[in-house]
Write a protein that holds these residues in place. Structure first.
Motif, short mmCIF file in Angstrom:
data_model
loop_
_atom_site.label_atom_id
_atom_site.label_comp_id
_atom_site.label_asym_id
_atom_site.label_seq_id
_atom_site.Cartn_x
_atom_site.Cartn_y
_atom_site.Cartn_z
N THR A 9 0.83 -1.20 0.00
CA THR A 9 0.00 0.00 0.00
C THR A 9 0.86 1.24 0.00
OG1 THR A 9 -1.73 1.23 1.17
CG2 THR A 9 -0.18 -0.01 2.53
N SER A 11 -0.88 4.07 0.77
CA SER A 11 -1.77 4.91 1.57
C SER A 11 -1.25 5.03 3.00
CB SER A 11 -3.18 4.30 1.59
OG SER A 11 -3.96 4.83 2.63
N TYR A 14 -3.56 3.22 5.50
CA TYR A 14 -3.40 1.76 5.52
C TYR A 14 -2.05 1.35 6.10
CZ TYR A 14 -7.83 0.57 3.44
OH TYR A 14 -9.18 0.38 3.24
N VAL A 37 -3.63 -2.87 -1.58
CA VAL A 37 -4.60 -1.80 -1.40
C VAL A 37 -4.55 -0.88 -2.61
CG1 VAL A 37 -5.36 0.12 0.05
CG2 VAL A 37 -4.29 -1.91 1.10
N ASP A 39 -6.45 2.55 -4.65
CA ASP A 39 -7.33 3.69 -4.49
C ASP A 39 -8.59 3.49 -5.32
OD1 ASP A 39 -7.69 6.66 -3.72
OD2 ASP A 39 -7.95 6.66 -5.90
N GLN A 220 -10.01 1.58 7.68
CA GLN A 220 -8.87 0.93 7.03
C GLN A 220 -8.45 -0.34 7.79
OE1 GLN A 220 -8.86 4.26 7.94
NE2 GLN A 220 -9.35 5.08 5.90
#
Length: 259
Positions: A9, A11, A14, A37, A39, A220
């Motif tokens: 990920t 993010s 996350y 993960v 988007d 998350q």
């Protein structure tokens, strides 16, 4: 479990979720065998397909945007037994479970007579809020829904299940905080107040009123746990199929009446 689950990920949220599950997960750059993960922007279906091709064992889509029925059906077919978990901003699976469980605990014989949802959302949230409102109706009415009549932001539904209940939805664009209010009416009354920040679930009966404990786990972390459970405990994830059904109904609800 004896092995850490690798998570790919970019993010920050996350990455925090991975740090909060140190005995179960570790960060990785290799999608093969990992939870990936992606988007939920306009090309999320393509990103999921790429991750599946790269060998991901499970995929999380963060706040998925609208996708066509054909794209979603293709994803389900391509994924096979690999889980695709959708983090939907107004539809937390644990909050839905809280509402359903509280009704059963209040009176096992008192099923809802009608489920109603009011959706008032800002323009940038409207599509997701409308779609997630239908998800709440589906969860509290007892099963998949079929639209009987609707348009211009109003929908009247029946459940496809023999023991399901009818449902009604109103949806408007509004300024301020986007909110959903869902009520399951009957001998026991469920009230759910939903925003992106939280879902407040209360249940009222002749014996009194109870409020489910607020869920402080981030969306998350919840999505990551669901993906891991699907990989390690064969938990069934039907998120994409449910998203597709909710999306189809949402499009019919906002269509001009009579179109």
């Amino acid at each position: 479990m004896s092995e850490y689950v690798p998570v790919v990920t970019a993010s920050y949220a996350y990455r925090v979720a991975v740090a909060e599950l140190p005995l179960r997960t570790r960060l990785s750059d290799d999608p093969a065998g990992a939870v990936v993960v992606v988007d939920g922007g306009s090309e999320w279906c393509d990103k999921v397909s790429d991750s599946l091709a790269a060998g991901a064992r499970a995929i999380i889509v963060a706040r998925p945007s609208t996708a066509s029925a054909d794209e979603l059906a293709a994803l389900v077919a391509r994924a096979g037994d690999r889980a695709i978990v959708l983090e939907r901003p107004f539809l937390r699976p644990d909050a839905v479970t809280d509402a359903v469980t509280a009704r059963r605990a209040a009176d096992a014989q008192a099923r809802a007579r009608l489920v109603a949802a009011d959706c008032a959302a800002a323009s940038n949230d409207f599509a997701a809020a409308l779609r997630d409102s239908i998800g709440w109706l589906r969860g509290l009415s007892g099963g998949a829904l079929v639209l009987r009549t609707g348009g211009n932001g109003v929908g009247l539904f029946d459940s496809r299940e023999a023991d399901g209940v009818p449902a009604v939805l109103t949806a408007v664009r509004a300024g301020g905080t986007s909110r959903l209010r869902i009520r399951a009416l009957g001998e026991a009354v469920s009230e759910v107040d939903v925003s992106i920040a939280r879902a407040l679930v209360t249940t009222s009966t002749a014996g009194g009123r109870s409020t489910a404990p607020e869920r402080f786990e981030t969306p998350q972390r919840l999505a990551l746990r669901r993906a891991i459970d699907a990989m390690t405990a064969d938990a069934q994830i039907e998120d994409v199929a449910e998203f597709a059904a909710d999306s189809t109904l949402a499009a019919a609800v906002i269509a001009p009446r009579g179109a």
